[in-house]
Enzyme design. Structure first.
Site, short mmCIF file in Angstrom:
data_model
loop_
_atom_site.label_atom_id
_atom_site.label_comp_id
_atom_site.label_asym_id
_atom_site.label_seq_id
_atom_site.Cartn_x
_atom_site.Cartn_y
_atom_site.Cartn_z
N ARG A 18 1.19 -1.23 0.34
CA ARG A 18 0.26 0.11 -0.02
C ARG A 18 0.78 1.29 -0.45
NH1 ARG A 18 1.34 2.18 4.40
NH2 ARG A 18 0.53 3.45 4.10
N GLY A 19 -0.17 2.39 -0.12
CA GLY A 19 0.78 3.57 -0.34
C GLY A 19 1.12 3.87 -1.37
N ASP A 33 -2.84 10.70 -2.75
CA ASP A 33 -3.02 9.79 -3.81
C ASP A 33 -2.70 10.46 -4.82
OD1 ASP A 33 -2.75 8.26 -1.31
OD2 ASP A 33 -3.15 6.58 -2.95
N ASN A 53 -6.46 11.96 -0.68
CA ASN A 53 -5.42 11.56 0.41
C ASN A 53 -5.84 10.49 1.47
OD1 ASN A 53 -3.16 10.12 0.86
ND2 ASN A 53 -3.08 11.70 2.99
O1 MRU Z 1 -5.45 3.21 1.53
P1 MRU Z 1 -2.99 3.76 1.30
O2 MRU Z 1 -3.38 2.91 2.54
O3 MRU Z 1 -2.81 2.99 0.16
O4 MRU Z 1 -3.52 5.02 1.56
C1 MRU Z 1 -1.81 5.11 1.42
C2 MRU Z 1 -2.49 7.11 2.17
O5 MRU Z 1 -3.07 7.80 1.91
C3 MRU Z 1 -0.61 7.78 1.73
O6 MRU Z 1 -0.64 9.13 2.35
C4 MRU Z 1 -0.73 8.47 0.00
O7 MRU Z 1 -0.78 7.06 0.22
C5 MRU Z 1 0.49 8.41 -0.04
S1 MRU Z 1 1.95 7.91 0.58
C6 MRU Z 1 3.13 8.81 0.70
#
Ligand code: MRU
Length: 346
Positions: A50-51, A238, A248
């Site tokens: 994720r991220g 995101d 985000n």
């Molecule tokens: O659902 P996730 O855990 O993938 O969401 C991640 C986020 O919202 C982060 O803030 C975003 O991906 C930036 S990561 C550098």
């Protein structure tokens, strides 16, 4: 490039990808071996990985595995594979951005695509470290210009560190870098319902770096700000569109609106690979909906009564008017976001 002691969420080994299973952290450190495009898609969808940046890197290696496993690549197969991978998580634009770049690379010479995609993925991960460091330096400069040498109480949401980026991190990168330079007193970590990226992942990363922090439920942000306990908020993204509107992790917009109410500066940190210059405002961003079970249960333990249902948007849109500055590896955008963001891409 990972910092000492940090867990490596993604690595390529000879002919396959290895992902740490982020659903099980911090209590269990286990790894998944990924050998097909389908496994990559599933790992992204169920959030083993994720991220936004790590999702993008995984997609590159997923396309590499597609090139490896497919004896004869034709246009139709390539289109289907690309669309399938992109559908795993629709909001993080890094996914579509990297898949499109891989498609171009495969089309240019399908026979050598596997080796070139593996090298490309490794190069992008290396490049990310330098981009993250540059964003961290810009973030610290901004804090110093605003607060001088005061030791700061910073708040963050979700997880934007090594586990999300494969290196330093975006928002968490600014925080960790600023801590090393003596500018941070403590970090407030939003627990980040429902997946608990704050409680499980960010606090784990901060703990490993011995950075003082406490986890708070996100509903506490307003009270902390009212008491003057937060000097600035740093979050990742995101997807950032042309006018600065930012998608985000759900809860980010509430935090930004609250921060503006209390005069607390609110910064978004993201590499230019998280910008979507084809969309002009937040209304154009697709918000990923996730299974209601994620809200109603924790780690498989049902909390709500049987028959209760939940609504689970995974992201939200923070309108740019609530954002003090957007930091990318190209610098900081403030004020007129349309003009300032456009400068990142000149
Ligand atoms: O659902 P996730 O855990 O993938 O969401 C991640 C986020 O919202 C982060 O803030 C975003 O991906 C930036 S990561 C550098």
């Amino acid at each position: 490039m990972k910092s000492e002691g940090a867990l490596n969420p993604i690595r390529w080994e000879e002919d396959h990808l290895v992902l740490i299973d982020q659903r099980k952290l911090p209590l269990t450190e286990s790894y998944e071996k990924i050998t097909t495009l389908e496994q990559c898609h599933d790992a992204i969808k169920v959030m083993v990985v994720r991220g936004a940046p790590c999702i993008g890197f995984t997609a590159i290696f997923g396309m590499a595995l597609f090139a490896k496993n497919e004896s004869q690549i034709d246009d139709t197969k390539l289109k289907i594979a690309a669309a399938f991978l992109k559908s795993a998580r629709p909001t993080a634009v890094n996914l579509a951005f990297e898949v499109d770049r891989c498609v171009d690379l495969i089309l240019s010479d399908p026979k050598s695509a596997f080796d070139r995609l593996v090298s490309f993925g490794q190069e992008q991960m290396e490049k990310a470290y330098h981009e993250n460091l540059s964003m961290a330096e810009t973030g610290l400069k901004e804090l110093t210009a605003r607060y001088g040498d005061k030791k700061l109480r910073l708040m963050t949401h979700c997880n934007t560190g090594h586990l999300a980026c494969g290196c330093l991190g975006t928002a968490l990168g600014v925080i960790s870098h600023s801590f090393k330079k003596g500018a941070v007193e403590k970090v407030w970590v939003d627990e980040t319902r429902p997946y608990l990226q704050g409680t499980r992942l960010s606090s784990f990363e901060l703990w490993k770096e011995s950075i003082p922090h406490q986890v708070v439920v996100e509903g506490a942000a307003s009270e902390l700000m009212r008491q003057g306990l937060v000097d600035a908020v740093f979050v990742g993204a995101d997807r950032i569109v042309k006018n600065g509107d930012t998608a985000n992790k759900v809860g980010t917009a509430t935090l930004a609106i609250t921060a503006k109410n209390y005069g607390v500066p609110f910064y978004v940190i993201a590499p230019t690979s998280s910008f979507d210059m084809a969309s002009s405002c937040g209304e154009e961003i697709e918000i990923e909906m996730r299974p209601e079970e994620e809200v109603l249960s924790i780690q498989g333990v049902r909390l709500a009564a049987e028959g209760v249902s939940a609504y689970n948007p995974s992201f939200d849109i923070t309108k740019s008017e609530f954002i003090t500055g957007i930091i990318s590896e190209k610098g900081i955008a403030k004020g007129n976001y349309v003009e300032e963001i456009e400068k990142f891409f000149r």
